[in-house]
Structure formats: structure tokens, C-alpha cells
Design a protein around this motif. Structure first.
Motif, PDB file in Angstrom:
ATOM      1  N   THR A  81       4.445   1.945  -5.595  1.00 57.87           N
ATOM      2  CA  THR A  81       3.987   0.676  -5.038  1.00 57.87           C
ATOM      3  C   THR A  81       4.570  -0.516  -5.795  1.00 57.87           C
ATOM      4  OG1 THR A  81       1.937   1.794  -4.424  1.00 57.87           O
ATOM      5  CG2 THR A  81       1.940  -0.600  -4.332  1.00 57.87           C
ATOM      6  N   VAL A  82       4.568  -0.438  -7.124  1.00 59.65           N
ATOM      7  CA  VAL A  82       5.092  -1.552  -7.918  1.00 59.65           C
ATOM      8  C   VAL A  82       6.606  -1.663  -7.752  1.00 59.65           C
ATOM      9  CG1 VAL A  82       5.393  -2.420 -10.271  1.00 59.65           C
ATOM     10  CG2 VAL A  82       3.180  -1.505  -9.540  1.00 59.65           C
ATOM     11  N   ILE A 103       0.838  -1.199   0.000  1.00 58.08           N
ATOM     12  CA  ILE A 103       0.000   0.000   0.000  1.00 58.08           C
ATOM     13  C   ILE A 103       0.871   1.247   0.000  1.00 58.08           C
ATOM     14  CG2 ILE A 103      -1.818   1.224   1.262  1.00 58.08           C
ATOM     15  CD1 ILE A 103      -2.388  -1.530   2.672  1.00 58.08           C
ATOM     16  N   PRO A 104       0.599   2.212  -0.876  1.00 59.08           N
ATOM     17  CA  PRO A 104       1.374   3.462  -0.842  1.00 59.08           C
ATOM     18  C   PRO A 104       1.051   4.268   0.405  1.00 59.08           C
ATOM     19  CG  PRO A 104      -0.460   3.670  -2.377  1.00 59.08           C
ATOM     20  CD  PRO A 104      -0.439   2.240  -1.929  1.00 59.08           C
ATOM     21  N   GLY A 140       4.223  -1.262   3.443  1.00 58.69           N
ATOM     22  CA  GLY A 140       4.064   0.140   3.079  1.00 58.69           C
ATOM     23  C   GLY A 140       5.097   0.569   2.048  1.00 58.69           C
ATOM     24  N   ALA A 141       4.689   1.485   1.156  1.00 56.55           N
ATOM     25  CA  ALA A 141       5.548   1.949   0.067  1.00 56.55           C
ATOM     26  C   ALA A 141       5.659   3.466   0.099  1.00 56.55           C
ATOM     27  CB  ALA A 141       4.988   1.486  -1.285  1.00 56.55           C
ATOM     28  N   GLN A 142       6.894   3.971   0.093  1.00 60.92           N
ATOM     29  CA  GLN A 142       7.126   5.409   0.053  1.00 60.92           C
ATOM     30  C   GLN A 142       8.159   5.763  -1.013  1.00 60.92           C
ATOM     31  OE1 GLN A 142       7.690   6.686   4.413  1.00 60.92           O
ATOM     32  NE2 GLN A 142       5.986   7.947   3.673  1.00 60.92           N
ATOM     33  N   SER A 143       8.157   7.035  -1.372  1.00 61.14           N
ATOM     34  CA  SER A 143       9.174   7.589  -2.256  1.00 61.14           C
ATOM     35  C   SER A 143      10.401   7.954  -1.432  1.00 61.14           C
ATOM     36  CB  SER A 143       8.617   8.840  -2.949  1.00 61.14           C
ATOM     37  OG  SER A 143       9.650   9.685  -3.395  1.00 61.14           O
TER      38      SER A 143
END
Length: 428
Positions: free
Chosen positions: A370-371, A251-252, A286-289
Motif C-alpha cells: 500500500t505504501v 487500499i490493498p 487499489g494496491a496490488q503486488s
């Protein structure tokens, strides 16, 4: 932080919601326009009558409308269709991604929950529909928000549909696609020279003024109701998988709230008996920049101290440098045995292209994050490639087209003749 005076309220005879409760100290408050605890300043969320939730059946949900309101009996507002302020979002595609799975070495089913199919092409339509429906019940007559783009689109569109004035606040360096897709709805659009955190801080001050007493800021004074709309993503995934919860979700994260609410949705479904938890439970990732990664950085440092950052990078929809729900996202990830990762701009661009090339889904930069994080999680061994996984694309790639505009284009440029086509190798 004050509770705005209203002339009406949430109908608790129809709604399963019973109170607002502090996530930090558990203090309880009436269902009003309040987002922070008077005792400890912690964030508030909606608390429900679990007995009322437990009366909801799969059959009741499946007989409902083809949008988020099929879950109205699990939400704080909107039980009466006439009361809704909505674009009727939801029931977006759950896309099988076997080609992406094969490329990444994932042998179990991999799915993309594609929320770009919502009316304004992001998951924000879910949270705005719930927030503004609650706002109408609470007596507000103008709608507003602080936004990195997608929320601005949705609030402006909802207000236009409802015939209610709106005023939305955005950073002045926002992607032009998101500026235009907000301005077109005709409400007030205020560009501010500063980051999203600066914009949000100003909105927090405006909501305290007499001039904005009649205004519902969806992510400030009615934030507890707004956040609950995200649960519908979790409900839908479980229903679309045949009433089961996937073993892993990616999940972003911007504020971290989307992640916490999808996890909350899964927990609620198990608690009220609509689904069974998978063997061993589910894991939340979790996904972050890399340009805005305060939550992931805290996890990696094994601390609860989330240090605010000044956001940079192309994933502007995730650029919240001081994430309000960061601590709760950390708790959810740790409790479920998941992890968080972050990726740089080049990896984000590659993630956008990988998803488009393998699934036919064109994601905005948040989906690219996310990918790309999914790839990183598999390569690091953090994510089990033999367990069913769902990744969330929260927005439409056409809104952030500049991210890949310099990387893709015509593969051939020829004259309009068979000879030219043959010379280019198009005839074999």
C-alpha cells in the motif's frame, strides 16, 4: 452454493438487515447461509432497511463500546451483546504521517489506518467477528475458513474464545509466523499443497458435504456477513476524522472486497446523513503486488475481463489469483475516479521500511504494498498531493518478518567499553 439448513436465524426485529441480494442481477433471498445467486451465480451481499439505518445517530455510535460493535445498528448481526462471537476488535489508531507525507511530496494531511492493533493483529478480526456472530445465529456449531494466514489466525482465536471447534485450511508454503499464530490456538489446521485458490476451491467443495453441514466457512457459506465487517474500517475513519470522509483512500487488494466495502461504508454514511461527502466526492485507489495483480491489470487494459493468475511474490496475504470481488473493485475505482497500481517485491520491502522509519508502524507485506503504491501514485500524478489521504495497513509486520530480515539489523557492533563506543562514532 447451497443454503445450509439451520435451526435459527438472524433476528430481523433487532437487525437492520432484511435480505441477501445478488450484486449481479438483484435477485433477493432470505438471510440464510448462502453466498451465490441461484439465478445467475453472482455473489450475494446484505441488503438493509434504509429507514432503520437512518435512525442511527452520531451520539448513539459515540456512546457505544470502544470496538466495532459501536456500529452494531449498521451491521447485519450482533445487536445483542450476548449473541456475539467476538474478540472485540476495532477503534484501531488513525496515525498522522507527516514525515512520510513530506518525503513523498504530499502537502495535505496523510493518515495511516493501522489495523495491526487488532487482537490477532490484522483487519480480519473485524470480518470474523461479524461472520461468526451471524453463523451462531444461523445455528452453526463449527467454524472454518480458507486463508492466506491472517484469516486463519482470527478464526482460530475466535473459536478458542467462544469454545467452539475450528478447522482452518491454508497453503502449505505460508509464512511460518502465520502458521504458528494459528496453530497456537489449538484448533485443526490443515496445510494444503497448492495456492490459496486451490485451498478455496476445496473449501467450496467441503461446504457441500454432509460432514460439513454444521460448519460455517466464514469466507464461503457465510461470506455475505463476513464481507460486511470490513465496512467498520470506513465507519471508523470517518468518525476519527471528526465525522468526515477523506478525499482519497489507498487500499490493498486481494479479493477486492475490502476496497468495495470501505467505499460502501462511506456511501452508507452519506445516505443516512451521518456525514457529508467531500466536495467532488472521494477517490478510491487499489494496491496490488506485481506477483498477483489481476484486478489492476484489467483496469490498465481498460477491460472488465479479469484473467486469473498464479500468484508469486512476498505479499502472500494478497495472493488471490482469482479475485471474487474484482469486478466490483473495478467499478468502485472507476466510479470514484481513482486508480490501481502494483509494485514488485523490492518496492514492497522499501514500502515496509519507509512506513516504519517515518511513522513507527511496522506493517506486514500488504502494508508495504500500500505504501509503495502510494509513492507510485504520487509520482505518476494519479493521486492529488494536496488532498487529504488515508492509507490502510491491514496487518502486523512481525507476521512477515522474513520480508525485511535480510535488509535490517544492528548499525554498530562494538565491545562493551567507552573506547569502543567512541571509536564507533557514538560519542560524537
Amino acid at each position: 452454493m447451497t443454503s445450509t439448513l439451520v435451526t435459527s436465524g438472524i433476528d430481523t426485529s433487532a437487525s437492520p438487515a432484511r435480505a441477501l441480494v445478488c450484486r449481479a442481477c438483484s435477485a433477493r433471498y432470505p438471510l440464510a447461509a448462502q453466498h451465490a445467486c441461484y439465478e445467475c451465480f453472482g455473489p450475494l451481499e446484505v441488503d438493509y432497511d434504509t429507514a432503520a439505518l437512518a435512525t442511527v445517530t452520531r451520539e448513539q455510535i459515540e456512546a457505544g463500546p470502544n470496538n466495532i460493535w459501536r456500529y452494531a445498528a449498521l451491521l447485519p448481526a450482533g445487536q445483542d451483546p450476548a449473541s456475539r462471537v467476538t474478540l472485540d476488535p476495532g477503534l484501531t489508531p488513525l496515525v498522522a504521517a507527516p514525515h512520510l507525507a513530506a518525503e513523498l511530496g504530499i502537502t495535505a494531511p496523510l493518515w495511516v489506518k493501522d489495523d495491526s492493533a487488532n487482537p490477532t493483529h490484522s483487519f480480519k478480526d473485524r470480518v470474523v467477528s461479524v461472520a461468526l456472530t451471524a453463523a451462531r445465529a444461523l445455528g452453526f456449531t463449527r467454524f472454518a475458513c480458507a486463508s492466506t494466514g491472517n484469516l486463519a489466525n482470527s478464526v482460530a482465536a475466535h473459536a478458542a474464545r467462544a469454545g467452539v471447534p475450528s478447522v482452518v485450511f491454508i497453503p502449505s508454503d505460508l509464512e511460518q509466523g502465520k502458521v504458528i499464530t494459528t496453530a497456537v490456538y489449538g484448533g485443526e489446521l490443515v496445510a494444503i499443497d497448492g495456492s490459496y485458490d486451490d485451498v478455496n476451491r476445496l473449501c467450496g467443495e467441503l461446504v457441500e458435504t454432509d460432514e460439513f453441514e454444521d460448519t460455517a466457512f466464514v469466507n464461503v457459506n457465510v461470506r455475505p456477513y463476513y464481507a460486511e465487517g470490513s465496512k467498520t474500517l470506513g465507519y471508523e475513519v470517518a468518525e476519527q476524522l471528526g465525522w468526515r470522509i477523506p478525499a482519497q483512500v489507498v487500499i490493498p487488494m486481494a479479493s477486492g472486497e475490502l476496497l468495495t466495502k470501505i467505499d460502501k461504508a462511506f456511501s452508507e454514511l452519506v445516505e443516512i446523513g451521518l456525514v457529508e461527502a467531500p466536495a467532488g466526492g472521494w477517490k478510491v485507489f487499489g494496491a496490488q503486488s506485481a506477483g498477483c495483480n489481476p484486478i489492476a491489470t484489467a483496469l490498465h487494459a481498460e477491460t472488465d475481463t479479469i484473467i486469473p493468475v498464479k500468484p508469486t511474490g512476498i505479499a502472500k496475504s494478497l495472493n488471490i489469483g482469482d479475485p471474487a470481488a474484482g469486478l466490483y473493485a473495478l467499478e468502485a475505482v472507476r466510479r470514484t475516479g481513482g486508480w490501481m497500481e502494483y509494485v514488485d517485491d523490492d518496492e514492497i520491502r522499501a514500502g515496509i521500511r519507509d512506513l516504519a522509519r517515518t511513522t513507527g508502524v511496522f506493517a506486514e507485506t500488504a502494508g508495504g504494498v500500500t505504501v509503495a503504491v502510494l509513492r507510485k501514485l504520487v509520482e505518476s500524478g494519479r493521486l492529488d498531493p494536496t488532498a487529504e489521504t488515508v492509507v490502510f495497513n491491514t496487518g502486523e509486520g512481525l507476521k512477515t518478518i522474513d520480508a525485511v530480515a535480510g535488509q535490517v539489523g544492528p548499525t554498530h557492533h562494538i565491545k562493551p567499553s567507552l573506547r569502543a563506543a567512541r571509536d564507533a562514532g557514538l560519542l560524537g
